[in-house]
Design a protein around this motif. Sequence first.
Motif, PDB file in Angstrom:
ATOM      1  N   CYS A  64      35.326  49.422  42.360  1.00 21.12           N
ATOM      2  CA  CYS A  64      34.143  49.719  41.510  1.00 21.12           C
ATOM      3  C   CYS A  64      34.113  51.225  41.833  1.00 21.12           C
ATOM      4  CB  CYS A  64      32.803  48.894  42.133  1.00 21.12           C
ATOM      5  SG  CYS A  64      32.881  47.371  41.498  1.00 21.12           S
TER       6      CYS A  64
ATOM      7  N   SER B 131      30.657  43.070  40.044  1.00 13.71           N
ATOM      8  CA  SER B 131      32.004  42.282  40.119  1.00 13.71           C
ATOM      9  C   SER B 131      32.978  43.553  40.146  1.00 13.71           C
ATOM     10  CB  SER B 131      32.225  41.524  39.124  1.00 13.71           C
ATOM     11  OG  SER B 131      31.297  40.259  39.273  1.00 13.71           O
ATOM     12  N   GLU B 132      34.472  42.951  40.138  1.00 15.72           N
ATOM     13  CA  GLU B 132      35.550  44.010  39.916  1.00 15.72           C
ATOM     14  C   GLU B 132      35.382  45.117  39.065  1.00 15.72           C
ATOM     15  OE1 GLU B 132      39.030  42.081  39.869  1.00 15.72           O
ATOM     16  OE2 GLU B 132      38.790  40.782  41.780  1.00 15.72           O
TER      17      GLU B 132
ATOM     18  N   GLU C 166      32.441  41.667  35.482  1.00 19.81           N
ATOM     19  CA  GLU C 166      33.720  42.809  35.813  1.00 19.81           C
ATOM     20  C   GLU C 166      33.779  43.890  34.530  1.00 19.81           C
ATOM     21  OE1 GLU C 166      35.954  38.723  34.957  1.00 19.81           O
ATOM     22  OE2 GLU C 166      33.960  39.175  36.232  1.00 19.81           O
TER      23      GLU C 166
ATOM     24  N   GLU D 179      30.462  40.356  31.145  1.00 19.52           N
ATOM     25  CA  GLU D 179      31.885  41.326  31.389  1.00 19.52           C
ATOM     26  C   GLU D 179      32.099  42.158  30.286  1.00 19.52           C
ATOM     27  OE1 GLU D 179      36.486  40.041  31.091  1.00 19.52           O
ATOM     28  OE2 GLU D 179      34.957  38.460  30.953  1.00 19.52           O
TER      29      GLU D 179
END
Length: 311
Positions: A225, A240-241, A258, A275
């Motif tokens: 991140c 999230s990623e 993500e 997402e």
Amino acid sequence: MAGWFARGGVTEVILAVNHLSDKLRVEVSRRKLDTKAVLSVEETSLGTGGPISLARPLLNNDEPLIVANGDVISDIDLRGLIAAHAKAGAEATIGLVSVEDPRPFGLATLDANDRIIGFEEKSETNQGPGWINAGVYVLNPEVVSTIPNRRRVSLEREVFPILARQGKLRGWKHTGFWYDIGKIPDYIIANRQLLQRAEFRETTNVETSVPIAKIRQPSYIGKDCTIEDTTKLGPYTILSERVSVKRGAEVSETIVFEQTSLGENCTIEDSLIGEGVTIGKETRIGKGSLIAGQVVIPDRATIRPGSVILN
């Protein structure tokens, strides 16, 4: 979930999928998982038992099959469950968890030796704590072979009651954490409660210029991140990623999936962001909002509380 299977000694996972199977295939292929993973794709929904029958050509018929529902999060000890199954000599073993309110689930009835002798259907009259199906099973190959082909099958209604009447079904009581996340409100509650556990707040590989005091705990920041200065995150915020948070953004009580970008000076409160979303600068997203994946919210937009925005 792949990590949980690996810790339990499972080396290969078969994902029974239907809706969005193509997207899931891409996601699985790009991730480095702890187990080998293959997909078994249903053309139509086959219930809880039909997917097992469909995947039969992929199974090892020399050992028990571990089955887990995809909408459950738990720390069930798979090794302990498998060992108890083998020791009891059962044909099938169901992981059980005790809940304070069993009305949405139905109850398992056990004898003194933890053999399951029956099930009570979901009922408003079920009062007090009780043991329910935790959605994790061990099935011998003989049980798998009895599941009908090419049609929708319910393990709970068609397979398990027969095994219970035959005295071949065992229960294994789990005493750790367990969450049913099949509905969005339950998913949010589960994530917030898990954030209170230190092992779920570990943060690595974050590019940030934000002093740690600006990230209010409990919160979780995923891998890779990017967080710019004057940002305020948390509490109960999950990134999230590969989420990008621009300077001056304020995000609280929110789950962000993500590869999403949160613009400068945006404000997001008590929401679920999908997402690959782009949130414009100085945008305000009100409490209880749900933003689907791949949506672009323009600069200086105001999203009213409780809004649902689909792509």
